[in-house]
Write a protein that holds these residues in place. Sequence first.
Motif, short mmCIF file in Angstrom:
data_model
loop_
_atom_site.label_atom_id
_atom_site.label_comp_id
_atom_site.label_asym_id
_atom_site.label_seq_id
_atom_site.Cartn_x
_atom_site.Cartn_y
_atom_site.Cartn_z
N TRP A 98 -9.90 16.67 -20.44
CA TRP A 98 -10.61 15.73 -19.57
C TRP A 98 -9.86 14.41 -19.49
N TYR A 99 -9.86 13.82 -18.29
CA TYR A 99 -9.21 12.52 -18.09
C TYR A 99 -10.12 11.61 -17.28
N VAL A 100 -10.13 10.34 -17.63
CA VAL A 100 -10.82 9.34 -16.83
C VAL A 100 -9.80 8.30 -16.40
N TYR A 101 -9.75 8.05 -15.10
CA TYR A 101 -8.89 7.03 -14.50
C TYR A 101 -9.77 5.83 -14.14
N PHE A 102 -9.34 4.64 -14.49
CA PHE A 102 -10.13 3.45 -14.17
C PHE A 102 -9.22 2.25 -13.95
N SER A 103 -9.69 1.33 -13.12
CA SER A 103 -8.96 0.09 -12.86
C SER A 103 -9.49 -0.98 -13.81
N ASP A 145 -8.40 1.86 -7.83
CA ASP A 145 -9.04 3.00 -7.13
C ASP A 145 -8.18 4.26 -7.10
N MET A 146 -7.62 4.65 -8.24
CA MET A 146 -6.79 5.85 -8.24
C MET A 146 -7.62 7.11 -8.33
N SER A 147 -7.22 8.13 -7.56
CA SER A 147 -7.77 9.47 -7.68
C SER A 147 -6.62 10.46 -7.79
N LEU A 155 0.46 17.92 -9.56
CA LEU A 155 -0.47 16.81 -9.57
C LEU A 155 0.03 15.67 -8.68
N TYR A 156 -0.90 15.09 -7.92
CA TYR A 156 -0.62 13.92 -7.10
C TYR A 156 -1.68 12.86 -7.36
N ALA A 157 -1.28 11.61 -7.22
CA ALA A 157 -2.21 10.48 -7.34
C ALA A 157 -2.17 9.67 -6.05
N ALA A 158 -3.32 9.17 -5.64
CA ALA A 158 -3.43 8.25 -4.50
C ALA A 158 -4.22 7.04 -4.96
N TRP A 159 -3.85 5.85 -4.46
CA TRP A 159 -4.53 4.64 -4.89
C TRP A 159 -4.33 3.53 -3.85
N SER A 160 -4.99 2.41 -4.10
CA SER A 160 -4.87 1.24 -3.24
C SER A 160 -4.01 0.20 -3.95
N GLY A 161 -3.04 -0.36 -3.21
CA GLY A 161 -2.13 -1.32 -3.83
C GLY A 161 -1.64 -2.37 -2.86
N TRP A 162 -0.93 -3.32 -3.42
CA TRP A 162 -0.30 -4.38 -2.63
C TRP A 162 1.17 -4.08 -2.43
N GLU A 163 1.68 -4.46 -1.28
CA GLU A 163 3.10 -4.27 -1.01
C GLU A 163 3.94 -5.24 -1.84
N GLY A 164 3.44 -6.47 -1.97
CA GLY A 164 4.13 -7.48 -2.78
C GLY A 164 3.22 -7.97 -3.88
N PRO A 165 3.56 -9.10 -4.50
CA PRO A 165 2.74 -9.62 -5.60
C PRO A 165 1.31 -9.95 -5.17
N THR A 166 1.16 -10.73 -4.10
CA THR A 166 -0.18 -11.10 -3.60
C THR A 166 -0.08 -11.31 -2.09
N ASN A 167 -0.20 -10.25 -1.33
CA ASN A 167 0.01 -10.38 0.12
C ASN A 167 -1.28 -10.32 0.93
N GLY A 168 -2.45 -10.23 0.25
CA GLY A 168 -3.72 -10.25 0.97
C GLY A 168 -4.00 -9.03 1.81
N ARG A 169 -3.29 -7.94 1.56
CA ARG A 169 -3.51 -6.70 2.31
C ARG A 169 -3.41 -5.53 1.35
N GLN A 170 -4.38 -4.64 1.40
CA GLN A 170 -4.38 -3.47 0.53
C GLN A 170 -4.01 -2.23 1.33
N ASP A 171 -3.05 -1.48 0.83
CA ASP A 171 -2.55 -0.28 1.47
C ASP A 171 -2.85 0.94 0.60
N ILE A 172 -2.68 2.14 1.18
CA ILE A 172 -2.85 3.38 0.43
C ILE A 172 -1.49 3.94 0.06
N TYR A 173 -1.31 4.28 -1.21
CA TYR A 173 -0.07 4.83 -1.73
C TYR A 173 -0.33 6.20 -2.35
#
Length: 346
Positions: A98-103, A145-147, A155-173
Amino acid sequence: MKLFHSLTLLLLMLAGPLLAQRTFTNPIKSSGPDPWVLQKDGWYYYMNTTGRNLTLWRTRNMADLATAESKEIYTPPAGQPYSKELWAPEIHSFDGKWYVYFSADSLNNLSHRVWVIENTSADPMQGEWTMKGKIGDKADHWEIDMSVMDYNGQLYAAWSGWEGPTNGRQDIYIARLKNPWTIDGDRVKISQPDQPWEQHGDVPQAWQKNGEVPKIYVNEGPEFLRHDDKLFIVYSANACWLDYCLGLLTYNGTGGLTDPRSWTKSPAPVFVQAPENGVWAPGHGGFFRSADDKQDWMIYHANPSASDGCGNKRAPHIQPFTWNADGSPNFGKPMPKTAMPVPSGD
């Protein structure tokens, strides 16, 4: 006759709880941001954001979730880089473990990363949960928000992240995994909030400075959804304090999962709020099968009014969904807060 009436009353009293369990009314808990359900071997394992720890609920019947067995399975030690703001936990099972992923972070949102704990017990409510570590890309970008999904043995992971350090936009990776806690290779961006319906990003008034109204554009909460030979990623768009909704990415099969050209974004949201049903800002959708493996269900959090924002008024809702002729999911709209049948097999 008196004996007959007494027996009838006794039978009705005994049957009452069973009859009550055949239906449920949304929300299934009074609070529960970022809900997640895994159905395995007839058990529904449920988690949501608590902010302080990782709590696991378990039930045979989703109608009983609010009073289900629960256990605090992990509390981070103070001072660790994953000791604060624990968000969006998900429990998964791979290779009998069993695994739990959390931010989580240590200071504030700027340090959010994703962490993984493992339990080798057959029963996730028992045994010991151990920290496997931070799971992130080589450059250690901000992520939440990794799943995780096993797709044909990989196995693959998808999550929400920033392109740079703090760019005010969240993308899906997305990225491949070497094992449940290690990314293999580089992360690949497969979606960013580039559609008008994804760009309702005015920040709350409390965040504004000098009368400026900055924008925060959001793609987050990606969840894999597989149906026959089709693969999708359902994600949340806009902001949780606005008209949160769900968008859809479809794997078109032109390349591997980590090829951005392999993913096509639907031109419109696939699930939006329904004020007429008392449901605002639905998001962070997840998916599970009924206990008898005959029905597809979704879970999401939503607010009871338009002004409730991103706090604990977000509560988990569940409802069944169907499939369109082209194999894509048809979520309909958030259902009203009336009694509905429980998932089949509960």
